[in-house]
Design a protein around this motif. Sequence first.
Motif, PDB file in Angstrom:
ATOM      1  N   VAL A  48       0.850  -1.194   0.000  1.00 51.30           N
ATOM      2  CA  VAL A  48       0.000   0.000   0.000  1.00 51.30           C
ATOM      3  C   VAL A  48       0.884   1.242   0.000  1.00 51.30           C
ATOM      4  O   VAL A  48       0.740   2.124  -0.852  1.00 51.30           O
ATOM      5  N   SER A  49       1.825   1.290   0.939  1.00 47.65           N
ATOM      6  CA  SER A  49       2.709   2.432   1.032  1.00 47.65           C
ATOM      7  C   SER A  49       3.900   2.076   1.911  1.00 47.65           C
ATOM      8  O   SER A  49       3.767   1.264   2.832  1.00 47.65           O
ATOM      9  N   GLN A  50       5.037   2.687   1.614  1.00 46.32           N
ATOM     10  CA  GLN A  50       6.183   2.512   2.487  1.00 46.32           C
ATOM     11  C   GLN A  50       7.025   3.772   2.493  1.00 46.32           C
ATOM     12  O   GLN A  50       6.984   4.586   1.566  1.00 46.32           O
ATOM     13  N   ASN A  51       7.782   3.905   3.560  1.00 47.02           N
ATOM     14  CA  ASN A  51       8.574   5.104   3.779  1.00 47.02           C
ATOM     15  C   ASN A  51       9.911   4.689   4.362  1.00 47.02           C
ATOM     16  O   ASN A  51       9.960   3.889   5.308  1.00 47.02           O
ATOM     17  N   ASP A  52      10.999   5.225   3.797  1.00 45.05           N
ATOM     18  CA  ASP A  52      12.301   4.876   4.361  1.00 45.05           C
ATOM     19  C   ASP A  52      12.830   6.022   5.215  1.00 45.05           C
ATOM     20  O   ASP A  52      12.258   7.112   5.267  1.00 45.05           O
ATOM     21  N   ARG A  53      13.917   5.760   5.873  1.00 44.88           N
ATOM     22  CA  ARG A  53      14.426   6.719   6.849  1.00 44.88           C
ATOM     23  C   ARG A  53      14.865   8.029   6.186  1.00 44.88           C
ATOM     24  O   ARG A  53      14.888   9.066   6.835  1.00 44.88           O
ATOM     25  N   ALA A  54      15.197   7.976   4.904  1.00 51.94           N
ATOM     26  CA  ALA A  54      15.587   9.187   4.182  1.00 51.94           C
ATOM     27  C   ALA A  54      14.379  10.020   3.770  1.00 51.94           C
ATOM     28  O   ALA A  54      14.539  11.126   3.266  1.00 51.94           O
ATOM     29  N   GLY A  55      13.186   9.458   3.985  1.00 49.08           N
ATOM     30  CA  GLY A  55      11.981  10.201   3.655  1.00 49.08           C
ATOM     31  C   GLY A  55      11.357   9.853   2.327  1.00 49.08           C
ATOM     32  O   GLY A  55      10.329  10.418   1.946  1.00 49.08           O
ATOM     33  N   THR A  56      11.950   8.916   1.611  1.00 50.07           N
ATOM     34  CA  THR A  56      11.369   8.492   0.332  1.00 50.07           C
ATOM     35  C   THR A  56      10.103   7.687   0.592  1.00 50.07           C
ATOM     36  O   THR A  56      10.101   6.768   1.407  1.00 50.07           O
ATOM     37  N   THR A  57       9.038   8.054  -0.097  1.00 52.06           N
ATOM     38  CA  THR A  57       7.738   7.425   0.120  1.00 52.06           C
ATOM     39  C   THR A  57       7.179   6.878  -1.189  1.00 52.06           C
ATOM     40  O   THR A  57       7.285   7.534  -2.227  1.00 52.06           O
ATOM     41  N   VAL A  63      -4.285   3.518  -4.367  1.00 53.44           N
ATOM     42  CA  VAL A  63      -4.616   4.341  -3.203  1.00 53.44           C
ATOM     43  C   VAL A  63      -4.026   5.734  -3.293  1.00 53.44           C
ATOM     44  O   VAL A  63      -4.295   6.582  -2.428  1.00 53.44           O
ATOM     45  N   ASN A  64      -3.236   5.988  -4.323  1.00 53.37           N
ATOM     46  CA  ASN A  64      -2.555   7.279  -4.441  1.00 53.37           C
ATOM     47  C   ASN A  64      -3.564   8.424  -4.446  1.00 53.37           C
ATOM     48  O   ASN A  64      -4.556   8.396  -5.183  1.00 53.37           O
ATOM     49  N   GLY A  65      -3.302   9.399  -3.576  1.00 51.21           N
ATOM     50  CA  GLY A  65      -4.210  10.535  -3.449  1.00 51.21           C
ATOM     51  C   GLY A  65      -5.199  10.384  -2.305  1.00 51.21           C
ATOM     52  O   GLY A  65      -5.821  11.365  -1.887  1.00 51.21           O
ATOM     53  N   ARG A  66      -5.350   9.170  -1.822  1.00 52.23           N
ATOM     54  CA  ARG A  66      -6.286   8.925  -0.714  1.00 52.23           C
ATOM     55  C   ARG A  66      -5.574   8.484   0.562  1.00 52.23           C
ATOM     56  O   ARG A  66      -6.195   8.411   1.622  1.00 52.23           O
ATOM     57  N   VAL A  67      -4.314   8.217   0.446  1.00 51.54           N
ATOM     58  CA  VAL A  67      -3.569   7.638   1.558  1.00 51.54           C
ATOM     59  C   VAL A  67      -2.346   8.493   1.877  1.00 51.54           C
ATOM     60  O   VAL A  67      -1.682   9.003   0.971  1.00 51.54           O
ATOM     61  N   THR A  68      -2.070   8.623   3.172  1.00 52.77           N
ATOM     62  CA  THR A  68      -0.859   9.311   3.612  1.00 52.77           C
ATOM     63  C   THR A  68      -0.166   8.457   4.661  1.00 52.77           C
ATOM     64  O   THR A  68      -0.794   8.046   5.639  1.00 52.77           O
ATOM     65  N   ILE A  69       1.106   8.199   4.436  1.00 47.14           N
ATOM     66  CA  ILE A  69       1.900   7.475   5.422  1.00 47.14           C
ATOM     67  C   ILE A  69       2.770   8.461   6.175  1.00 47.14           C
ATOM     68  O   ILE A  69       3.268   9.437   5.605  1.00 47.14           O
ATOM     69  N   SER A  70       2.922   8.236   7.453  1.00 43.84           N
ATOM     70  CA  SER A  70       3.784   9.077   8.267  1.00 43.84           C
ATOM     71  C   SER A  70       4.419   8.209   9.349  1.00 43.84           C
ATOM     72  O   SER A  70       3.930   7.120   9.641  1.00 43.84           O
ATOM     73  N   ARG A  71       5.502   8.705   9.922  1.00 46.57           N
ATOM     74  CA  ARG A  71       6.168   7.929  10.954  1.00 46.57           C
ATOM     75  C   ARG A  71       6.729   8.846  12.025  1.00 46.57           C
ATOM     76  O   ARG A  71       7.079   9.992  11.757  1.00 46.57           O
ATOM     77  N   ASP A  72       6.782   8.302  13.219  1.00 47.84           N
ATOM     78  CA  ASP A  72       7.372   8.978  14.361  1.00 47.84           C
ATOM     79  C   ASP A  72       8.552   8.112  14.781  1.00 47.84           C
ATOM     80  O   ASP A  72       8.368   7.096  15.460  1.00 47.84           O
ATOM     81  N   ASN A  73       9.737   8.488  14.371  1.00 44.62           N
ATOM     82  CA  ASN A  73      10.916   7.665  14.647  1.00 44.62           C
ATOM     83  C   ASN A  73      11.206   7.551  16.138  1.00 44.62           C
ATOM     84  O   ASN A  73      11.711   6.525  16.595  1.00 44.62           O
ATOM     85  N   GLN A  81      -2.986   6.934   7.093  1.00 44.21           N
ATOM     86  CA  GLN A  81      -4.277   7.607   7.019  1.00 44.21           C
ATOM     87  C   GLN A  81      -4.922   7.249   5.684  1.00 44.21           C
ATOM     88  O   GLN A  81      -4.335   7.505   4.627  1.00 44.21           O
ATOM     89  N   ILE A  82      -6.099   6.655   5.723  1.00 45.20           N
ATOM     90  CA  ILE A  82      -6.808   6.283   4.501  1.00 45.20           C
ATOM     91  C   ILE A  82      -8.105   7.078   4.447  1.00 45.20           C
ATOM     92  O   ILE A  82      -8.948   6.961   5.338  1.00 45.20           O
ATOM     93  N   ASN A  83      -8.257   7.852   3.404  1.00 43.11           N
ATOM     94  CA  ASN A  83      -9.456   8.664   3.221  1.00 43.11           C
ATOM     95  C   ASN A  83     -10.299   8.124   2.071  1.00 43.11           C
ATOM     96  O   ASN A  83      -9.821   7.367   1.228  1.00 43.11           O
TER      97      ASN A  83
END
Length: 116
Positions: A48-57, A63-73, A81-83
């Motif tokens: 669905v989505s992934q994010n690496d430590r450098a910030g590449t998402t 799901v593009n446009g409806r989903v946001t991935i975020s992280r708290d290291n 977040q799925i809208n």
Amino acid sequence: QVQLVDSGGGSVQPGWSLRLSCTASRCRFSINTMGWYRQAPGKQRELVSQNDRAGTTNYANSVNGRVTISRDNAKNTVYLQINILKPEDTAVYYCNVVYSNQWSYWGQGTQVTVSS
């Protein structure tokens, strides 16, 4: 032993939103990639989505446009977040965390059901 605890799923109506969360236990190795996959009945698990430590998402086209991935290291936590949820979003959503670009771990899964 590394443990992932994911949560936030539920049964919702089309058009609603959900926020999934996943917290990984602390480990002496650093976390590189955090992401979410899903598996619908009778289908293969898909990213669905992934994010690496450098910030590449990355986001799946579906799901593009409806989903946001975020992280708290600091908390070893990743959110999804799925809208504007659609019936085709119905699946078990799994958190995935990769430590030191080597070791991959999975959460137990959280069910998302979208139905009117």
